[in-house]
Design a protein around this motif. Structure first.
Motif, PDB file in Angstrom:
ATOM      1  N   HIS A  12       0.835  -1.192   0.000  1.00  0.00           N
ATOM      2  CA  HIS A  12       0.000   0.000   0.000  1.00  0.00           C
ATOM      3  C   HIS A  12       0.873   1.245   0.000  1.00  0.00           C
ATOM      4  O   HIS A  12       1.962   1.241   0.570  1.00  0.00           O
ATOM      5  CB  HIS A  12      -0.912   0.062   1.233  1.00  0.00           C
ATOM      6  N   ARG A  14       1.093   4.694   1.565  1.00  0.00           N
ATOM      7  CA  ARG A  14       0.526   5.398   2.719  1.00  0.00           C
ATOM      8  C   ARG A  14       1.220   6.758   2.872  1.00  0.00           C
ATOM      9  O   ARG A  14       1.934   6.991   3.843  1.00  0.00           O
ATOM     10  CB  ARG A  14       0.712   4.561   3.980  1.00  0.00           C
ATOM     11  N   ASP A  17       1.686   8.948   6.240  1.00  0.00           N
ATOM     12  CA  ASP A  17       1.143   8.152   7.335  1.00  0.00           C
ATOM     13  C   ASP A  17       2.272   7.549   8.169  1.00  0.00           C
ATOM     14  O   ASP A  17       3.378   7.324   7.677  1.00  0.00           O
ATOM     15  CB  ASP A  17       0.272   7.028   6.764  1.00  0.00           C
ATOM     16  N   THR A 132      -1.362   7.226  -3.807  1.00  0.00           N
ATOM     17  CA  THR A 132      -2.171   6.385  -2.927  1.00  0.00           C
ATOM     18  C   THR A 132      -3.293   5.705  -3.719  1.00  0.00           C
ATOM     19  O   THR A 132      -3.797   4.672  -3.300  1.00  0.00           O
ATOM     20  CB  THR A 132      -2.782   7.171  -1.749  1.00  0.00           C
ATOM     21  N   HIS A 163      -5.453   4.981   2.563  1.00  0.00           N
ATOM     22  CA  HIS A 163      -4.533   4.348   3.506  1.00  0.00           C
ATOM     23  C   HIS A 163      -3.925   5.313   4.519  1.00  0.00           C
ATOM     24  O   HIS A 163      -2.984   4.958   5.209  1.00  0.00           O
ATOM     25  CB  HIS A 163      -3.411   3.590   2.772  1.00  0.00           C
ATOM     26  N   GLU A 165      -4.069   7.055   7.997  1.00  0.00           N
ATOM     27  CA  GLU A 165      -4.776   6.906   9.263  1.00  0.00           C
ATOM     28  C   GLU A 165      -4.157   7.774  10.361  1.00  0.00           C
ATOM     29  O   GLU A 165      -4.860   8.486  11.062  1.00  0.00           O
ATOM     30  CB  GLU A 165      -4.765   5.433   9.702  1.00  0.00           C
TER      31      GLU A 165
END
Length: 172
Positions: A12, A14, A17, A132, A163, A165
């Motif tokens: 992924h 991210r 993040d 992303t 993705h 968070e």
């Protein structure tokens, strides 16, 4: 996957993040047609956005490697683009970033943006990275990001970053 390198450890992207570990490759192509505003208006073309200015640079001799990020080089090119476009940094509401989703790349990119914008104002400018959504498109990455930014302006909507968070702790 290799720790600290560009490839994602979990498949992924991210960007920005805390769990960012790099990018995944993508497949794609992008085409952008640019013409002078006056010509587009004369021909009755649908205008999605107007490019007010741009800038490029190469700071390769001032850093450890060709693909290594540099706060100084990125700051210089961002400030040059703002100057050429005659745009005040605080008037910008969205930035489509490179967003490598690496601890080093993302933090360098944000440090450069902070230096170029030189403001204490917070929370007024969203950021994102098309990576992303589609991965790193290599030669088409810049054009894909440009198209995403244009569509965000056109639709007056900042797309969410997949993705994302928790903020990268290396980014203020």
């Amino acid at each position: 996957y290799q720790e600290g390198m560009i490839g994602s450890g979990d498949g992924h992207v991210r960007a920005f993040d805390s769990r960012a570990s790099g990018v995944v490759g993508g497949s794609g192509a992008a085409v952008v047609v640019l013409k002078p505003l006056e010509d587009a208006e004369t021909h009755g073309d649908h205008i999605y956005a107007v490019v007010k200015g741009s800038a490029i640079n190469n700071d390769g001799t001032r850093k450890v490697g060709y693909t290594a990020p540099s706060v100084e080089g990125q700051t210089e090119v961002i400030k040059a683009a703002q100057y050429i476009a005659e745009v005040e940094p605080e008037s910008i509401g969205y930035l489509e970033t490179h967003g490598t989703a690496t601890k080093l790349g993302d933090s360098v990119e944000i440090e450069a943006l902070k230096a170029a914008f030189a403001t204490d104002k917070k929370g007024y400018c969203g950021i994102g990275s098309v990576k992303t959504n589609v991965g790193h498109l290599d030669n088409a990455a810049g054009a894909a990001g440009f198209i995403k930014a244009v569509l965000a302006i056109y639709h007056k909507l900042i797309p969410p970053s997949l993705h994302y968070e928790t903020p990268n702790p290396h980014i203020d």
